[in-house]
Design an enzyme around this catalytic site. Sequence first.
Site, PDB file in Angstrom:
ATOM      1  N   TYR A   1      -9.040  -7.878  -6.094  1.00  0.00           N
ATOM      2  CA  TYR A   1      -7.874  -7.339  -6.785  1.00  0.00           C
ATOM      3  C   TYR A   1      -7.571  -8.084  -8.081  1.00  0.00           C
ATOM      4  CZ  TYR A   1      -6.353  -4.474  -2.870  1.00  0.00           C
ATOM      5  OH  TYR A   1      -6.262  -3.518  -1.910  1.00  0.00           O
TER       6      TYR A   1
ATOM      7  N   ARG B   1       0.875  -1.167   0.000  1.00  0.00           N
ATOM      8  CA  ARG B   1       0.000   0.000   0.000  1.00  0.00           C
ATOM      9  C   ARG B   1       0.916   1.221   0.000  1.00  0.00           C
ATOM     10  NH1 ARG B   1      -1.930  -3.672   3.802  1.00  0.00           N
ATOM     11  NH2 ARG B   1      -4.059  -4.392   3.389  1.00  0.00           N
TER      12      ARG B   1
ATOM     13  N   ARG C   1      -0.480  -1.806  -6.953  1.00  0.00           N
ATOM     14  CA  ARG C   1      -0.777  -2.946  -6.065  1.00  0.00           C
ATOM     15  C   ARG C   1      -1.680  -3.958  -6.777  1.00  0.00           C
ATOM     16  NH1 ARG C   1      -1.035  -4.365  -0.507  1.00  0.00           N
ATOM     17  NH2 ARG C   1      -3.105  -4.882   0.255  1.00  0.00           N
TER      18      ARG C   1
ATOM     19  N   HIS D   1      -3.919  -9.261   3.482  1.00  0.00           N
ATOM     20  CA  HIS D   1      -5.377  -9.299   3.635  1.00  0.00           C
ATOM     21  C   HIS D   1      -5.775 -10.351   4.652  1.00  0.00           C
ATOM     22  CE1 HIS D   1      -5.945  -7.646  -0.696  1.00  0.00           C
ATOM     23  NE2 HIS D   1      -5.791  -6.680   0.173  1.00  0.00           N
TER      24      HIS D   1
ATOM     25  N   HIS E   1      -2.140   2.838  -5.951  1.00  0.00           N
ATOM     26  CA  HIS E   1      -2.937   1.650  -5.628  1.00  0.00           C
ATOM     27  C   HIS E   1      -3.103   0.727  -6.844  1.00  0.00           C
ATOM     28  CE1 HIS E   1      -5.316  -0.519  -2.722  1.00  0.00           C
ATOM     29  NE2 HIS E   1      -6.188  -0.763  -3.679  1.00  0.00           N
TER      30      HIS E   1
ATOM     31  N   LYS F   1      -1.825  -2.079   7.501  1.00  0.00           N
ATOM     32  CA  LYS F   1      -3.259  -1.912   7.761  1.00  0.00           C
ATOM     33  C   LYS F   1      -3.698  -2.915   8.827  1.00  0.00           C
ATOM     34  CE  LYS F   1      -7.630  -1.407   5.341  1.00  0.00           C
ATOM     35  NZ  LYS F   1      -8.283  -1.468   4.040  1.00  0.00           N
TER      36      LYS F   1
END
Length: 184
Positions: free
Chosen positions: A150, A25, A118, A141, A115, A50
């Site tokens: 994604y 990220r 990514r 994740h 992003h 995150k």
Amino acid sequence: MHFLACVDSLKQRTILTTAYATGLRVSEATHLKVTDIDSQRMMLRISQGKGHRDRYVMLSPAIAGVLREYWKVVRLKTWLFPGDIPGQAITTGAVELACQKAHRAACIAKPITPHSLRHAFATHLLESGTDVRRIQLLLGHRSLATTSRYLKLATSTVCATTSPRDLLPEVAPLPSEPTPTPVF
């Protein structure tokens, strides 16, 4: 990649290349410290990503070389990508601006953001045969459902998938049944 070649600042090119090569990220890339690079084990430590979780991502020989060359020029001590304010990391906004500038210079119609690098990382891994669970771990994740958002695959990639039947060995054909004699 033509886009990365259009980034005119060494620091900005290195951070965007690192983000793509590791799937980070933008906030994770901006907070990398020199001590997060583990070139012995070929890993990058992501501290407090995150969800406030630490994780490790792969450090390919190519990106290790890019980071080594960058470090030789700038000789950093704390932040891998320092900001304009002494002692502070580069801001995500500064990376976004560099990305927009390179996007315009590259004359690419499709939008490109940090992003989207990514997304490209995840998609390129999937297209090269990396399993989704491994991609999930690299992206950090919790849920596989998040990772699946994604992964936009080209139709040609999906259609080129080998059927499991094609991987089985060929079996000898069954002998043909004799034709029954008609009964009158």
